[in-house]
Design an enzyme around this catalytic site. Structure first.
Site, PDB file in Angstrom:
ATOM      1  N   SER A 144      -7.853  -6.831  -8.877  1.00 21.35           N
ATOM      2  CA  SER A 144      -9.123  -6.485  -8.223  1.00 21.35           C
ATOM      3  C   SER A 144      -9.016  -6.080  -6.758  1.00 21.35           C
ATOM      4  O   SER A 144      -9.962  -5.507  -6.211  1.00 21.35           O
ATOM      5  CB  SER A 144     -10.085  -7.675  -8.341  1.00 21.35           C
ATOM      6  OG  SER A 144      -9.471  -8.833  -7.816  1.00 21.35           O
ATOM      7  N   TYR A 163       8.111  -9.731  -1.175  1.00 20.86           N
ATOM      8  CA  TYR A 163       8.135  -9.300   0.227  1.00 20.86           C
ATOM      9  C   TYR A 163       9.313  -9.960   0.918  1.00 20.86           C
ATOM     10  O   TYR A 163       9.670 -11.092   0.584  1.00 20.86           O
ATOM     11  CB  TYR A 163       6.816  -9.689   0.920  1.00 20.86           C
ATOM     12  CG  TYR A 163       6.761  -9.216   2.356  1.00 20.86           C
ATOM     13  CD1 TYR A 163       6.752  -7.849   2.653  1.00 20.86           C
ATOM     14  CD2 TYR A 163       6.751 -10.122   3.411  1.00 20.86           C
ATOM     15  CE1 TYR A 163       6.727  -7.405   3.971  1.00 20.86           C
ATOM     16  CE2 TYR A 163       6.722  -9.683   4.731  1.00 20.86           C
ATOM     17  CZ  TYR A 163       6.715  -8.320   4.993  1.00 20.86           C
ATOM     18  OH  TYR A 163       6.702  -7.878   6.295  1.00 20.86           O
ATOM     19  N   GLY A 175      -6.007  -5.286  -3.210  1.00 17.63           N
ATOM     20  CA  GLY A 175      -4.629  -5.141  -2.729  1.00 17.63           C
ATOM     21  C   GLY A 175      -3.718  -4.349  -3.650  1.00 17.63           C
ATOM     22  O   GLY A 175      -4.106  -3.300  -4.191  1.00 17.63           O
ATOM     23  N   TYR A 203       8.243 -16.824   6.374  1.00 20.03           N
ATOM     24  CA  TYR A 203       8.151 -16.096   5.112  1.00 20.03           C
ATOM     25  C   TYR A 203       9.423 -16.271   4.255  1.00 20.03           C
ATOM     26  O   TYR A 203       9.489 -17.197   3.455  1.00 20.03           O
ATOM     27  CB  TYR A 203       7.788 -14.605   5.325  1.00 20.03           C
ATOM     28  CG  TYR A 203       7.172 -14.076   4.051  1.00 20.03           C
ATOM     29  CD1 TYR A 203       5.793 -14.000   3.899  1.00 20.03           C
ATOM     30  CD2 TYR A 203       7.975 -13.736   2.960  1.00 20.03           C
ATOM     31  CE1 TYR A 203       5.233 -13.590   2.689  1.00 20.03           C
ATOM     32  CE2 TYR A 203       7.428 -13.325   1.762  1.00 20.03           C
ATOM     33  CZ  TYR A 203       6.060 -13.256   1.638  1.00 20.03           C
ATOM     34  OH  TYR A 203       5.519 -12.867   0.428  1.00 20.03           O
TER      35      TYR A 203
END
Ligand code: NAD
Length: 388
Positions: free
Chosen positions: A50, A225, A52, A235
């Site tokens: 929905s 990522y 991105g 990250y």
């Protein structure tokens, strides 16, 4: 109802139906302008469809490849006194345009981690599509209930081993300050892997294989990522990085499982973009503001739709079979170019509250963030009454 943005930190509590529709139209127009993708999939399931990267994947599937789609997402419909979430409006708009183009577009709103939604998807595939030949897994969620045990896990964005201290920006006020995060506990690491790792992707693929709804040579792709040095402690080397490593392991296990039908699981490492998920990660909005500035100057700027169009056209259904040493597709190649990272590092060292607007693209970051919710779009009258 007159709908204005109502932001709280890194979320916006409202969304504008006409603005969201316009975002979907814009992405469809990008794909149409860039032309059809030959040899693409016919029937695609997108989990996390929905907003991105998932929404872009769904748009490229239909409008680039001519595929039917099933989109799974977890969104809030409108109430009498409250607009729906952006992803709800995006999905309604997508369905309208896809059906207008004679593609099947089934929306399934519910918890993708549950057995119930997996079973529902199987039913819909059997009744509408027979098989799917591509499954995109693009979930970003703060929590997951394990359907086997009923236990709920929460994902956290924390460093591992050591405290992490870094510059960050308060996107609302534009103040540069420091953020300090304590290292994750062992339980928090496990929980984050449970939510954002590969277990649920594997469960999806097991269910679809068992139910015989996967076409021969099916491709399934999950997004990952890596990013720059400045975000590494929070990250790649942090809890979310552990989850992404687990995703890599799941890809191998899924490819093994699908070998009898010639299927393959692939990880695509994508670039940093403004989405609801990325805006919640400390330090990332400041990094993205610099990255956008540098990549635009170098004519390398891409958002979700540009990335996913390139992924489908050049890599998944094109001739570029290049992979990194872990077997992953790298559409983050421009982001991680040495000259781009060098320029970002230079800005990172210099940035202050005083020069933020001058040396970074913070204004565009803010615009992009509001745009995710359908706000700040030219030609839309935000003072007009709209039905939510
Ligand atoms: P997003 O927040 O825009 O989208 C998340 C999607 O997941 C939405 O469709 C949402 O409805 C759905 N979702 C969340 N919980 C759900 C649930 N329980 N059941 C069903 N649907 C649910 O996120 P995004 O940034 O597009 O991220 C998608 C993937 O791409 C993630 O794996 C992320 O790590 C990866 N990625 C993101 C970036 C970035 O910069 N945003 C960069 C590289 C990779």
């Amino acid at each position: 109802m007159i709908i204005k943005p109502k932001t709280r930190g890194f979320i916006c509590l409202t969304a504008h139906p006409l603005g969201c529709e316009r975002n979907v139209e814009e992405q469809i127009a990008y794909v149409s302008k860039n032309g059809p993708i030959s040899g693409g999939p016919r029937n695609v399931l997108v989990v996390g469809a929905s907003t991105g990267y998932g929404l872009a994947s769904r748009i490229v599937s239909s409008f680039g490849c001519g595929a039917n789609t099933i989109g799974v997402f977890f969104e809030r419909p409108a109430d009498v006194d409250r607009p729906a979430s952006a992803g709800w409006y995006n999905s309604i708009a997508f369905k309208k345009y896809a059906e207008g183009g004679n593609f099947i577009a089934e929306n399934i709103n519910g918890d993708a981690f549950s057995d119930e939604i997996k079973e529902k998807v199987v039913e819909v595939i059997k009744s509408k599509l027979v098989h799917v030949d591509c499954v995109i897994y693009s979930l970003a969620s703060p929590r997951r209930t394990d359907p086997r045990t009923g236990e709920t896990y929460k994902s956290v964005l924390k460093p591992i081993g050591n405290k992490f201290k870094s510059k960050t920006v308060n996107v609302d006020s534009g103040k540069i300050g420091d953020v300090e995060l304590e290292p994750a506990s062992a339980d928090e690491i496990v929980s984050t892997v449970k939510v954002m790792g590969g277990e649920d992707w594997k469960l999806w693929m097991q269910t679809l294989l068992r139910e015989n709804v996967l076409a021969d040579r099916i491709k399934t792709v999950a997004y990952s990522y890596i990013g720059p040095k400045v975000t590494r402690p929070i990250y790649s080397d942090g809890t979310i990085g552990r989850a992404k490593e687990d995703l890599d392991r799941a890809a191998d296990a899924i490819t093994h499982m699908l070998s009898k039908i010639g299927g393959k699981a692939i990880i695509s490492v994508n670039k940093a973009v403004v989405t609801q998920a990325s805006s919640a990660i400390p330090v990332v909005p400041l990094y993205i503001s610099m990255l956008f500035k540098v990549m635009k100057e170098k004519n390398l700027h891409e958002g979700c739709i540009e990335q996913i169009y390139r992924l489908f056209k050049n890599h998944l259904y094109g001739n570029d079979e290049s992979r990194d040493s872990y077997g992953r597709i790298r559409i983050d190649n421009f982001e991680l170019q040495e000259d781009v990272q060098g320029a970002v590092a230079e800005l990172w060292n210099r940035v202050s509250t005083e020069n933020l607007r001058e040396i970074t693209d913070i204004d565009d970051y803010r615009r992009e963030f509001l745009k995710l919710f359908g706000f700040g779009i030219d030609g839309i009258d935000y003072d007009a009454d709209v039905t939510p």
